[in-house]
Enzyme design. Structure first.
Site, PDB file in Angstrom:
ATOM      1  N   THR A   1      43.292 -10.565   0.465  1.00 28.45           N
ATOM      2  CA  THR A   1      42.132 -11.415   1.328  1.00 28.45           C
ATOM      3  C   THR A   1      41.287 -10.355   2.197  1.00 28.45           C
ATOM      4  O   THR A   1      40.141 -10.322   2.362  1.00 28.45           O
ATOM      5  CB  THR A   1      42.759 -12.450   2.110  1.00 28.45           C
ATOM      6  OG1 THR A   1      43.347 -13.494   1.307  1.00 28.45           O
ATOM      7  CG2 THR A   1      41.911 -13.118   3.039  1.00 28.45           C
TER       8      THR A   1
ATOM      9  N   ASN B   1      42.199 -17.532 -10.610  1.00 32.09           N
ATOM     10  CA  ASN B   1      43.472 -17.707 -10.005  1.00 32.09           C
ATOM     11  C   ASN B   1      43.874 -19.053 -10.550  1.00 32.09           C
ATOM     12  O   ASN B   1      45.295 -19.323 -10.748  1.00 32.09           O
ATOM     13  CB  ASN B   1      43.841 -17.717  -8.644  1.00 32.09           C
ATOM     14  CG  ASN B   1      42.774 -18.294  -7.644  1.00 32.09           C
ATOM     15  OD1 ASN B   1      41.629 -17.983  -8.120  1.00 32.09           O
ATOM     16  ND2 ASN B   1      42.892 -19.035  -6.938  1.00 32.09           N
TER      17      ASN B   1
ATOM     18  N   CYS C   1      46.794 -21.336  -1.834  1.00 32.18           N
ATOM     19  CA  CYS C   1      46.226 -21.183  -0.561  1.00 32.18           C
ATOM     20  C   CYS C   1      45.502 -22.492  -0.042  1.00 32.18           C
ATOM     21  O   CYS C   1      45.426 -22.891   0.918  1.00 32.18           O
ATOM     22  CB  CYS C   1      45.201 -20.150  -0.585  1.00 32.18           C
ATOM     23  SG  CYS C   1      45.680 -18.888  -1.810  1.00 32.18           S
TER      24      CYS C   1
HETATM   25  C1  LIG Z   1      46.177 -14.153  -4.237  1.00 29.61           C
HETATM   26  C2  LIG Z   1      44.508 -13.955  -4.371  1.00 29.61           C
HETATM   27  C3  LIG Z   1      43.605 -13.591  -3.306  1.00 29.61           C
HETATM   28  C4  LIG Z   1      44.322 -13.428  -1.876  1.00 29.61           C
HETATM   29  O1  LIG Z   1      45.201 -12.282  -1.922  1.00 29.61           O
HETATM   30  P1  LIG Z   1      46.191 -12.173  -0.671  1.00 29.61           P
HETATM   31  O2  LIG Z   1      46.923 -10.988  -0.991  1.00 29.61           O
HETATM   32  O3  LIG Z   1      47.040 -13.485  -0.914  1.00 29.61           O
HETATM   33  O4  LIG Z   1      45.340 -12.033   0.369  1.00 29.61           O
HETATM   34  C5  LIG Z   1      42.380 -13.241  -3.638  1.00 29.61           C
HETATM   35  N1  LIG Z   1      41.604 -13.486  -4.718  1.00 29.61           N
HETATM   36  C6  LIG Z   1      42.498 -13.991  -6.081  1.00 29.61           C
HETATM   37  C7  LIG Z   1      41.942 -14.150  -7.374  1.00 29.61           C
HETATM   38  C8  LIG Z   1      43.918 -14.265  -5.826  1.00 29.61           C
HETATM   39  O5  LIG Z   1      44.705 -14.761  -6.722  1.00 29.61           O
END
Ligand SMILES: *Cc1c(COP(=O)(O)O)cnc(C)c1O
Length: 386
Positions: A69, A148, A318
Site C-alpha cells: 500500500t 487480487n 481488505c
Molecule cells: C495485498 C495487495 C496490496 C496491498 O499490499 P499490503 O502489503 O497489504 O499493503 C496491493 N495490491 C494488491 C494487488 C494486493 O494484492
C-alpha cells in the site's frame, strides 16, 4: 484440520526466508544509520538486499516501504505531486486494489483528473481502451499486473509500450504477480511489490523505479531511502523480502503447476447448480479460483466453511469487513444482487488434491443448506431481468 485457501491475502513465511531473517531480529539489531560495527552490519545487509532485488528484477532503483500500500501511495501521489506541471490526468482501471483506487480518489479531490477504465467481461483490460483514453495532459497510467480477487493477468508489456510511445509514465501494482509471472525485464517505469503474498514477511514493500523518475516523498524525517522514505529501515523484513522474491522468481515453473489443481477445483465447483466462474478461464493466476454461488451470501458461506476448517475469502481481505459486493465482481458486469455470493479460494504452494477433495465434499452441502433458507432461487438470467 485446517485447509488454508487464502494465499492471496497472506502466505506463510518460507523456512529459508525465516532462517535468513532470524539473526537480524535476535542478534544484529543495530540501526543501519549508526557508525559502529552493528550499524555497519545492518547497512551491509540492507545494501546486499537492495542489490539482490535490483538484479532479480533488473531495475534501476529499489525503495523499501512498509507495505504494498505504501509503495503504491509513493508511486502515485509521489509522482503526481512532483510532476503536476506536466499535466494532471491519470489513467487506471476499475478493478485495481483499493490501495490504487483510494489513492487516486484522494488525488482527484486535489485537482487531478482520473479515468477509470472498464475491463472486458473476463476481467482483462483491452489495451486499445488505454490508447484511446490518453490525452494531452496525461502523465501517468497505473494498471495492476494480476488481480487480487479474480486472478486475471493484464497485458503489461503491451500497456508499457503504449505508455512509452506516448511519453507517459507507467506504474504497475505487481503485489499478486511475484509467484507466477517473471518480473524481470518487465520494462515498466514503476513497480510495486510486497513480501506477504510471496511467502515472505508482512509489513514490507518495495517501489522499483527508473532513475530518471522524480518523486515527492510522503514521509519526511531522517532522509533514509535516498530521502524518499524516512524512518529506520526494517532490516529483517528487507532481508526476508529479498530472499522470498529470489525463491519465488526462481520457481515460477514449479508454481505454475498449481493450475492443474485449480482447473480440477473449478471444474468440480461448476457442477453445482447456478455457479459462475469469475474472471478468465485460462489467463488467471495458477492458484486463483473465484466462484459466484447465486442466491447465497458470501459471508454465510465463509462462516460455514470456517466451521469445517476451510479458510477462504469473499472479495478481498481488505474490504471483507464491508458488506458491499466487490467492486471487481461488479466491474465484470455481474448484477448487484448476484455479486454477493462470490467466494475466492487461493491455493498455496502446499495445497494438495486431498485438500481440494475435502472442500469439494463439504461445499455442496453448505450451498444446499444456505439455498434451502434463501428467500429466492433464481438463475443469473432471471436475476438480470428482475
Ligand atoms: C495485498 C495487495 C496490496 C496491498 O499490499 P499490503 O502489503 O497489504 O499493503 C496491493 N495490491 C494488491 C494487488 C494486493 O494484492
Amino acid at each position: 484440520m485446517t485447509i488454508y485457501l487464502d494465499a492471496s491475502a497472506s502466505t506463510k513465511i518460507d523456512n529459508e526466508v525465516l532462517i535468513e531473517m532470524r539473526p537480524f531480529i535476535e542478534e544484529e539489531y543495530g540501526n543501519a544509520g549508526s557508525m559502529h560495527t552493528s550499524g555497519l552490519k545492518a547497512a551491509h545487509a540492507l545494501n546486499l538486499s537492495r542489490k539482490k532485488i535490483k538484479e532479480i528484477l533488473n531495475v534501476d532503483e529499489v525503495i523499501f516501504t512498509s507495505s504494498g500500500t505504501e509503495s503504491i501511495n509513493l508511486a502515485l501521489k509521489g509522482y503526481a505531486l512532483k510532476n503536476k506541471s506536466k499535466g494532471n490526468h491519470i489513467i487506471t482501471t476499475k478493478i485495481e486494489h483499493h490501495a490504487v483506487l483510494d489513492t487516486l480518489e484522494y488525488l482527484e479531490k486535489n485537482g487531478f483528473e482520473i479515468t477509470y477504465l472498464d475491463v472486458e467481461e473476463n476481467g482483462i483490460i483491452n489495451p486499445k481502451k488505454i490508447k484511446e483514453a490518453i490525452k494531452e495532459n496525461t502523465i501517468l497510467i497505473s494498471v495492476m499486473h494480476a488481480n487480487n480477487e479474480i486472478g486475471t493477468i493484464q497485458p503489461i508489456k503491451e500497456i508499457s509500450k503504449i505508455a512509452k510511445g506516448n511519453n507517459i509514465i507507467f506504474h504497475t501494482d505487481a503485489c499478486q504477480a511475484g509467484n507466477s509471472e517473471s518480473l524481470k525485464d518487465l520494462d515498466v517505469d514503476m513497480l510495486s511489490l510486497n513480501g506477504s503474498k510471496i511467502y515472505g514477511p508482512k509489513g514490507i514493500g518495495i517501489l522499483c523505479k527508473k532513475n530518471s523518475i522524480r518523486l515527492e516523498p510522503l514521509i519526511h524525517g531522517g532522509g533514509q531511502e535516498n530521502k524518499l522514505r524516512s524512518g529506520t529501515e526494517n532490516i529483517p523484513n528487507i532481508i526476508g523480502l529479498a530472499k522470498a522474491l529470489d525463491i519465488a522468481q526462481n520457481n515460477i515453473g514449479e508454481y505454475k503447476k498449481l493450475s492443474t489443481l485449480r482447473d480440477y477445483f473449478i471444474q468440480e465447483l461448476l457442477k453445482i447448480e447456478n455457479t459462475i466462474l469469475n474472471g478468465d478461464k485460462n489467463n488467471r493466476l495458477p492458484n486463483n479460483v473465484n466462484i459466484t454461488f447465486l442466491n447465497v451470501e458470501g459471508e454465510a458461506i465463509l462462516l460455514m466453511l470456517d466451521e469445517k476448517g476451510i479458510q477462504a475469502s469473499s472479495g478481498s481481505a481488505c474490504t471483507s469487513n464491508s458488506l458491499d459486493p466487490s467492486h471487481v465482481i461488479l466491474a465484470l458486469g455481474m448484477p448487484y444482487e448476484a455479486a454477493h455470493g462470490s467466494i475466492r479460494f487461493t491455493l498455496t504452494k502446499d495445497t494438495t488434491k486431498e485438500d481440494i477433495n475435502y472442500v469439494l465434499k463439504e461445499i455442496p452441502e453448505i450451498i444446499k443448506k444456505l439455498r434451502g433458507i434463501s428467500p429466492v432461487n433464481l438463475t443469473l438470467e432471471e436475476i438480470k431481468n428482475v
